[in-house]
Design an enzyme around this catalytic site. Structure first.
Site, PDB file in Angstrom:
ATOM      1  N   ASN A 136       0.836  -1.215   0.000  1.00 48.05           N
ATOM      2  CA  ASN A 136       0.000   0.000   0.000  1.00 48.05           C
ATOM      3  C   ASN A 136       0.871   1.266   0.000  1.00 48.05           C
ATOM      4  OD1 ASN A 136       1.045  -0.003   2.547  1.00 48.05           O
ATOM      5  ND2 ASN A 136      -0.909  -0.147   3.634  1.00 48.05           N
ATOM      6  N   GLU A 143       1.786   3.912   7.518  1.00 43.15           N
ATOM      7  CA  GLU A 143       0.679   3.504   6.669  1.00 43.15           C
ATOM      8  C   GLU A 143       0.047   4.720   5.984  1.00 43.15           C
ATOM      9  OE1 GLU A 143       0.480   0.494   6.134  1.00 43.15           O
ATOM     10  OE2 GLU A 143       0.016  -0.789   7.840  1.00 43.15           O
TER      11      GLU A 143
END
Ligand code: GLP
Length: 241
Positions: A136, A143
């Site tokens: 991702n 993140e």
């Protein structure tokens, strides 16, 4: 940003290790920023091989790792401390007291993160930071989010990261839900950054990292702003360019 195109994972691992080798030769007391995951394993194997041949000396090197799962003991075989010991530190002459990984056992997350930022500061920053790339776009465990996090912080792992990392654990339920990770600012302060990316499953995200907009939704895209980044990637990872 330099893209170093390699034939395959073996070639990638040799080239990335060569860049680290040059760093250690040119500055024997350098601070290496180190990464975990499957991507750097081959790089570490080459460094071990060259050390065993007498080509490299790590006695004055220090290291700072990117991240650690919250709640895992250092001797848990899925902790990043264990990963670093078994893949690199146990096989070279680095002084283990100068190798740093966030303290996954510190329950007070503020303290764990403040302590780690203090260590990074005391070490005088990172000379060469090695990075992998999450599917991702994460680097370390930064993140996708609304803003680029600055210093070390505690993160809730994204469902896709838990899914990707469950292969290392007995079951998905065993994957820790949180981790301590160096922030984007700390990573960007490294003098040199080397990112290793392998495999077709990383091709789409790598294209976005290099050519897409700079956005915290793709954390690694911030590397476009760093003045000394080398992406060492194999043909499969570069197949969408
Ligand atoms: C983990 C690590 C990252 C690593 C990423 C990719 O989540 N925290 O530092 O870069 O996974 O791992 P792999 O190289 O196994 O694809």
């Amino acid at each position: 940003m330099i893209i170093c195109r390699t034939k395959d994972y073996q070639d990638l691992s040799r080239k990335a290790a060569n860049i680290i080798r040059a760093q250690v030769i040119l500055k024997p007391d350098c601070v290496l920023g180190l990464a975990t995951g499957s991507s750097p394993v081959g790089t570490y194997q080459n460094l071990v091989k060259w050390y065993q041949k007498g080509d490299l000396d790590f006695s004055n090197v220090s290291s700072i790792n990117l991240d650690e799962y919250r709640g895992l003991r250092p001797d848990n075989d899925q902790s990043y401390r264990y990963f670093m010991d078994t893949n690199l530190f146990n096989h070279i002459n680095i002084d283990k007291s100068k190798t740093f990984v966030p303290n996954g056992l510190e329950e007070d997350s503020q303290k764990a993160c403040d302590d780690y930022d203090q260590i990074i500061e005391t070490m005088g920053g990172v000379d060469l930071q090695l990075l992998g790339l999450g599917h991702n776009g994460h680097i370390g465990f930064n993140e996708p989010s609304e803003a680029f996090p600055s210093g070390t912080h505690c993160v809730d792992l994204a469902p896709s990261t838990i899914e990707a990392n469950k292969r290392f654990f007995a079951s998905e339920a065993d994957v820790p839900r949180q981790a301590y990770t160096m922030g984007i600012r700390s990573i960007m302060l490294a003098k040199k950054i080397v990112m290793v990316v392998s495999g077709e499953d990383k091709a789409e995200i790598l294209k976005n990292v290099v050519n897409g907009p700079i956005t915290p939704q793709v954390p690694a895209s911030v590397l476009q702003l760093h003045r000394d980044v080398v992406i060492v990637a194999d043909e499969a990872a570069l197949s969408k360019f």
